[in-house]
Enzyme design. Structure first.
Site, mmCIF file in Angstrom:
data_model
loop_
_atom_site.group_PDB
_atom_site.id
_atom_site.type_symbol
_atom_site.label_atom_id
_atom_site.label_comp_id
_atom_site.label_asym_id
_atom_site.label_seq_id
_atom_site.Cartn_x
_atom_site.Cartn_y
_atom_site.Cartn_z
ATOM 1 N N ASP A 3 33.575 34.807 43.925
ATOM 2 C CA ASP A 3 33.386 34.332 42.650
ATOM 3 C C ASP A 3 32.441 32.833 42.742
ATOM 4 O O ASP A 3 32.576 32.219 43.448
ATOM 5 C CB ASP A 3 34.520 33.736 42.257
ATOM 6 C CG ASP A 3 34.867 33.498 40.792
ATOM 7 O OD1 ASP A 3 33.704 33.905 40.019
ATOM 8 O OD2 ASP A 3 35.621 32.697 40.241
ATOM 9 N N GLY B 62 38.939 26.461 33.256
ATOM 10 C CA GLY B 62 39.675 25.553 33.315
ATOM 11 C C GLY B 62 40.738 25.670 31.900
ATOM 12 O O GLY B 62 40.672 26.636 31.301
ATOM 13 N N SER C 240 40.671 32.703 30.537
ATOM 14 C CA SER C 240 42.214 32.488 30.374
ATOM 15 C C SER C 240 42.498 32.363 29.076
ATOM 16 O O SER C 240 41.949 31.528 28.442
ATOM 17 C CB SER C 240 42.740 31.576 31.430
ATOM 18 O OG SER C 240 42.729 32.165 32.755
ATOM 19 N N ASN D 81 37.269 37.345 33.930
ATOM 20 C CA ASN D 81 37.841 36.717 34.887
ATOM 21 C C ASN D 81 38.954 35.703 34.515
ATOM 22 O O ASN D 81 38.759 35.149 33.609
ATOM 23 C CB ASN D 81 36.589 35.625 35.448
ATOM 24 C CG ASN D 81 35.566 36.280 36.175
ATOM 25 O OD1 ASN D 81 35.446 37.654 36.204
ATOM 26 N ND2 ASN D 81 34.790 35.622 36.769
ATOM 27 N N ILE D 82 40.040 35.612 35.025
ATOM 28 C CA ILE D 82 41.093 34.977 34.874
ATOM 29 C C ILE D 82 41.747 34.261 36.052
ATOM 30 O O ILE D 82 42.091 34.897 36.968
ATOM 31 C CB ILE D 82 42.258 35.869 34.378
ATOM 32 C CG1 ILE D 82 41.789 36.588 33.084
ATOM 33 C CG2 ILE D 82 43.583 35.161 34.093
ATOM 34 C CD1 ILE D 82 42.568 37.897 32.810
#
Ligand code: G3H
Ligand code: 13P
Ligand code: ZN
Length: 326
Positions: free
Chosen positions: A96, A193, A231, A271-272
């Site tokens: 990543d 974040g 997220s 993406n998490i």
């Protein structure tokens, strides 16, 4: 470095087939970040139980933390664990936010099946040249490459940006053609974040720029797009953290409905990282607050891992749509 010639020795696959099926099926492959054994097991068991393909991803600093020699064998451990669970799911190991050729090469040479070259903070030509160099090395070894155009706000592996610069759809076609990348991360309003937006209580977060995504889809039809910073910053975990001594009052993420909509489009990888961190932290804080004498790591890391399994299953079913697609 470990004596691994190719990722196939570890039982891993690249992302080619995963993305093809995700594109055709209108869902996205989950890419969960991990740094340690409990996170990796939480992710892999959650994906095995929900029969979801999975991309296990590590940043350069996460790789350093876990140890570059140890890490590929962790991924192989995950493959073996899935077999022992009588599950059959495709598993990729992905770098990543790789920011230079040497790092990408070192990952490819030690068993990674996919790498990201994130040159998004460089001017277009420099980004394209760096990405192309990685693509050439990777494709000779059938390793997938993700590039990035546009800059997300927040912190990406020690590089931090105050504001987002949305991806310019008119640059995408040229970038894909010039570099030969297999997928492209874009910037449409997500960020890294736990503090993605500054909103007052009760206020809605601004919607993602689906107009930019649609424009990109028109210019590169059928090409796999990646969403970073995705997220949801699940409010239940934030509440739990704050209730047990934490301080994350203004944490806010991307609503699940927006991510579901994205997963149904050309977005093939979501993406998490932060949501997994929150799940673990919430459980550990609660256990420490309620049992101040506890000092056996299994007693707090075990329940944290169990929570992560449940979170992964929930996301695969409700958000990614990847459950049952392995
Ligand atoms: O995008 C960055 C990921 O969340 C990884 O974060 O560099 O702290 O491992 P990290
Ligand atoms: P989050 O911080 O939203 O989990 O994003 C993770 C990510 O994009 C990793 O590359
Ligand atoms: Zn990212």
């Amino acid at each position: 470095m470990p004596d691994i010639k190719h990722y196939t020795e570890l039982g891993l696959v690249n992302t080619k087939d995963m993305f093809k099926k995700a594109m055709a099926g209108g869902y996205a492959i989950p890419a969960y970040n991990f740094n340690n054994m409990e996170q990796l097991q939480g992710i892999i068991v959650g994906c095995a139980q929900s029969k979801s393909p999975v991309i296990l991803q590590v940043s350069g600093s996460a790789r350093k933390y876990a140890d570059p020699v140890f890490l590929p064998y962790m991924a192989n451990g995950a493959v073996q664990m899935v077999k022992a669970l009588d599950a059959d799911i495709p598993i990729a190991l992905h770098l990543d936010h790789g920011n230079n050729f040497e790092l990408a090469k070192s990952c490819i040479d030690s068993g990674f099946s996919s790498v990201m070259l994130d040159g998004s903070h460089h001017p277009f030509e420099e980004n394209a040249a760096l990405t192309k160099q990685v693509v050439e090395y990777a494709h000779e070894r059938e390793v997938s490459v993700e590039g990035e155009l546009g800059v997300l706000a927040g912190v990406e592996d020690e590089v931090s940006h105050e504001v987002s610069h949305y991806t310019e759809p008119e640059e995408v076609e040229e970038f894909v053609a010039k570099t030969g990348v297999d997928s492209l991360a874009i910037s449409i309003g997500t960020s890294h974040g736990a503090y993605k937006f500054k909103v007052k209580p009760g206020e809605e977060v601004p919607p993602l720029r689906f107009d930019i995504l649609e424009e990109i889809e028109k210019r590169v039809p059928g090409f796999p797009i990646v969403l970073h910073g995705a997220s949801s910053i699940e409010p239940e975990y934030v509440k739990m953290i704050n209730a047990f001594g934490g301080k994350m009052d203004d944490a806010v993420g991307i609503p699940e409905s927006q991510l579901r909509k994205a997963a149904g489009s050309a977005v093939c990888k979501i993406n998490i990282d932060s949501d997994g961190r929150l799940a673990i932290t919430a459980v550990i804080r609660k256990i420490f607050a309620e049992n101040p004498a506890e000092f056996d790591p299994r007693k707090y890391l075990g329940p944290a891992r169990e929570e992560l399994i449940q979170m992964v299953k929930r996301k695969n079913e409700r958000v990614l749509g990847s459950a049952g697609k392995a």
